[in-house]
Enzyme design. Structure first.
Site, PDB file in Angstrom:
ATOM      1  N   HIS A  35      -3.402 -16.380  69.619  1.00  0.00           N
ATOM      2  CA  HIS A  35      -1.957 -17.229  70.058  1.00  0.00           C
ATOM      3  C   HIS A  35      -1.326 -16.202  70.992  1.00  0.00           C
ATOM      4  O   HIS A  35      -1.288 -15.002  71.049  1.00  0.00           O
ATOM      5  CB  HIS A  35      -1.362 -16.646  68.625  1.00  0.00           C
ATOM      6  CG  HIS A  35       0.006 -17.489  68.882  1.00  0.00           C
ATOM      7  ND1 HIS A  35       0.551 -19.007  68.850  1.00  0.00           N
ATOM      8  CD2 HIS A  35       1.423 -16.924  69.019  1.00  0.00           C
ATOM      9  CE1 HIS A  35       1.599 -19.165  69.147  1.00  0.00           C
ATOM     10  NE2 HIS A  35       2.432 -17.996  69.234  1.00  0.00           N
ATOM     11  N   ASP A  46       7.551 -24.551  58.038  1.00  0.00           N
ATOM     12  CA  ASP A  46       7.965 -24.032  59.386  1.00  0.00           C
ATOM     13  C   ASP A  46       8.500 -24.956  60.132  1.00  0.00           C
ATOM     14  O   ASP A  46       9.536 -24.670  60.892  1.00  0.00           O
ATOM     15  CB  ASP A  46       6.854 -23.222  59.840  1.00  0.00           C
ATOM     16  CG  ASP A  46       7.126 -22.686  61.114  1.00  0.00           C
ATOM     17  OD1 ASP A  46       7.816 -21.902  61.318  1.00  0.00           O
ATOM     18  OD2 ASP A  46       6.256 -23.320  62.206  1.00  0.00           O
ATOM     19  N   ARG A  65      16.656 -23.200  62.866  1.00  0.00           N
ATOM     20  CA  ARG A  65      16.743 -21.869  63.340  1.00  0.00           C
ATOM     21  C   ARG A  65      17.450 -22.269  64.971  1.00  0.00           C
ATOM     22  O   ARG A  65      18.471 -21.562  65.369  1.00  0.00           O
ATOM     23  CB  ARG A  65      15.933 -21.141  63.743  1.00  0.00           C
ATOM     24  CG  ARG A  65      15.530 -20.186  62.364  1.00  0.00           C
ATOM     25  CD  ARG A  65      13.955 -19.889  62.207  1.00  0.00           C
ATOM     26  NE  ARG A  65      13.726 -18.984  63.426  1.00  0.00           N
ATOM     27  CZ  ARG A  65      12.673 -18.940  64.095  1.00  0.00           C
ATOM     28  NH1 ARG A  65      11.527 -19.708  63.520  1.00  0.00           N
ATOM     29  NH2 ARG A  65      12.552 -18.122  65.096  1.00  0.00           N
ATOM     30  N   SER A  73       6.719 -17.575  61.511  1.00  0.00           N
ATOM     31  CA  SER A  73       6.657 -18.744  61.918  1.00  0.00           C
ATOM     32  C   SER A  73       5.064 -18.812  62.772  1.00  0.00           C
ATOM     33  O   SER A  73       4.415 -19.662  62.550  1.00  0.00           O
ATOM     34  CB  SER A  73       7.599 -19.065  62.962  1.00  0.00           C
ATOM     35  OG  SER A  73       7.316 -20.597  63.631  1.00  0.00           O
ATOM     36  N   LYS A  99       1.359 -20.452  60.769  1.00  0.00           N
ATOM     37  CA  LYS A  99       0.402 -21.599  61.363  1.00  0.00           C
ATOM     38  C   LYS A  99      -1.017 -20.864  61.744  1.00  0.00           C
ATOM     39  O   LYS A  99      -2.072 -21.761  61.473  1.00  0.00           O
ATOM     40  CB  LYS A  99       1.104 -21.957  62.814  1.00  0.00           C
ATOM     41  CG  LYS A  99       2.250 -22.792  62.639  1.00  0.00           C
ATOM     42  CD  LYS A  99       2.901 -23.330  64.042  1.00  0.00           C
ATOM     43  CE  LYS A  99       3.571 -22.494  64.965  1.00  0.00           C
ATOM     44  NZ  LYS A  99       4.912 -22.298  64.372  1.00  0.00           N
TER      45      LYS A  99
END
Length: 434
Positions: free
Chosen positions: A82, A161, A168, A183, A187
């Site tokens: 990621h 999320d 947010r 968050s 995922k």
């Protein structure tokens, strides 16, 4: 259990129990806890923080709020990757086929971009006919057959999320590190990863502007990984200038192909090797980063990395020939060179300005449903530290509309800083957190 008591407990600096965290995630997902109470709790987290155990519990609760992908039928250790995002960040396009060619299965779900250019999924759609929506069985079978598949994120992955992320954004709590970390990690865990490699960007073109911020986030995510039994490593990398030369969807795909063929930019190649080699270690294929790096260098030299990308493109309905002849990818009608106004050295390239210009051209989205122009973008000809002479091209804008070209030129007017002395060398990779 009452949400108001949970809010008060966190407001006063208390540590929430596992049951309390599950209660708030379940209640917010099913709608029994309203936005205004979740907003108050998020603000309390922003000011009071969360312990590593609390953040781990929040991550697992959000991961369990919707579908979870079971990758256990695939052989070996499944390593996910990621990036926190940046300008010209096409690393997944390089690393996924490269690592798969080495023998580590890559079953990756990626999102569309709402930033400086499209996400990985948008970029892959530069290949004619490429299918990003695949059934779960098609996805898993492709990984079994060729070792790699990159598809769009499932609609019901981490619904908690999705709701909290949107909240947010409008309650000034985006910066709460436990919420950012949970968050991202929720995922990755819901997507079935056994191990996770994180590329945390820092600099003008990144969400984290300072090294201290980036390291805080990296450590939080690595701690979550440890808490929930996923081996996690974070690479903190520079985003003060764009990564590589190309910014824009098809332009970045072309540069990724060049990199897989061993002809890519130095910084993109170096970061891909640094990330890929650590993925091989996490996957248990090699015992050291140095061994992993050597293996990847050999795969690139053999041509197997490009071939693996071509296999993936064909398996997902794309035109394989476009991998071997990238000039067939979408191309813009208008090319406009930005010229240096004086002799000197490139002291700075404002990644944020370049990114903004690419969005103006249509390479990125300003709203969630906005269509993307796959052909447009910016190609740099110089990077930080390079010598230039007056009249020499610094970059070329690829545009399809004259009005958008003019707006992009305005956005880029101060993007390049030319100095009379070469700047100090800047690190590409600042730190490894594990």
């Amino acid at each position: 259990m009452r949400m108001v008591d949970i809010i008060a407990k966190k407001r006063d600096g208390g540590e929430l129990s596992t049951e309390e965290i599950r209660f708030l995630v379940t209640g917010y997902t099913d709608g029994s806890i309203p936005d205004y109470q979740m907003s108050a709790w998020a603000m309390a987290v922003l000011f009071r923080g969360m312990t590593a155990r609390e953040t781990g519990d929040l991550t697992l609760a959000m991961a369990g709020s919707g579908e979870q992908l079971d990758l256990s039928s695939l052989p070996g250790v499944k390593v996910d990757k990621h990036s926190t995002g940046g300008v010209g960040d096409k690393i997944t396009l390089v690393v996924a086929p490269l690592v798969a060619a080495a023998g580590i299965p890559v079953a990756k779900m990626s999102g569309r971009g709402l930033g400086y250019s499209g996400g990985t999924i948008d970029k892959l759609e530069s290949f004619t006919g490429f299918q990003v929506e695949r059934s779960r069985e098609q996805f898993l079978q492709q990984v079994r057959d060729i070792g790699v598949s990159v598809i769009g994120q499932s609609g019901n992955l981490t619904p908690a999320d999705k709701k909290l992320y949107a909240l947010r954004d409008v309650t000034a709590t985006v910066e709460a590190v436990p919420l950012i970390a949970s968050s991202i990690m929720s995922k990755k865990i819901a997507a079935g990863a056994d191990a996770i490699l994180l590329d945390v960007k820092v600099g003008k073109g990144a969400f984290m502007k300072s090294l201290e911020q980036a390291e805080t986030l990296a450590r939080a995510m690595v701690e979550i990984g440890s808490q929930v039994g996923r081996k996690t490593v974070a690479v903190i990398s520079d985003m003060n200038q764009p990564l590589g030369f190309a910014v824009g969807n098809a332009l970045e795909v072309k540069e990724a192909i060049e990199t897989l063929a061993g002809k890519g930019p130095e910084d993109l190649t170096e970061l891909a090797l640094a990330i890929g080699s650590r993925m091989l270690v996490l996957g248990g294929l090699v015992s050291s980063v140095e061994e992993g790096r050597q293996k990847l260098v050999e795969i690139i030299a053999s041509g197997k990395a490009v071939d693996k990308l071509a296999e993936m493109v064909e398996a997902q309905g794309g035109v394989q020939d476009e991998v071997y002849s990238p000039e067939k990818l979408p191309q813009a009608r208008i090319l406009h060179a930005i010229l240096a106004k004086e002799d000197g050295y490139v002291a700075e390239i404002d990644a944020e300005a370049i990114g903004h210009a690419s969005v103006v051209l249509g390479a990125g989205r300003q709203t969630k449903d906005m269509p993307i122009d796959l052909a447009v973008g910016i190609v740099l000809h110089k990077k930080r530290g390079d010598q230039v002479t007056a009249g020499e091209p610094l970059a070329t804008i690829h545009a399809n509309q004259e009005t958008l070209l003019r707006s992009a030129l305005e956005a880029m007017q101060d993007a390049f800083l030319i100095a009379q002395q070469p700047p100090e060398k800047q690190a590409l990779i600042y730190k490894i957190v594990e």
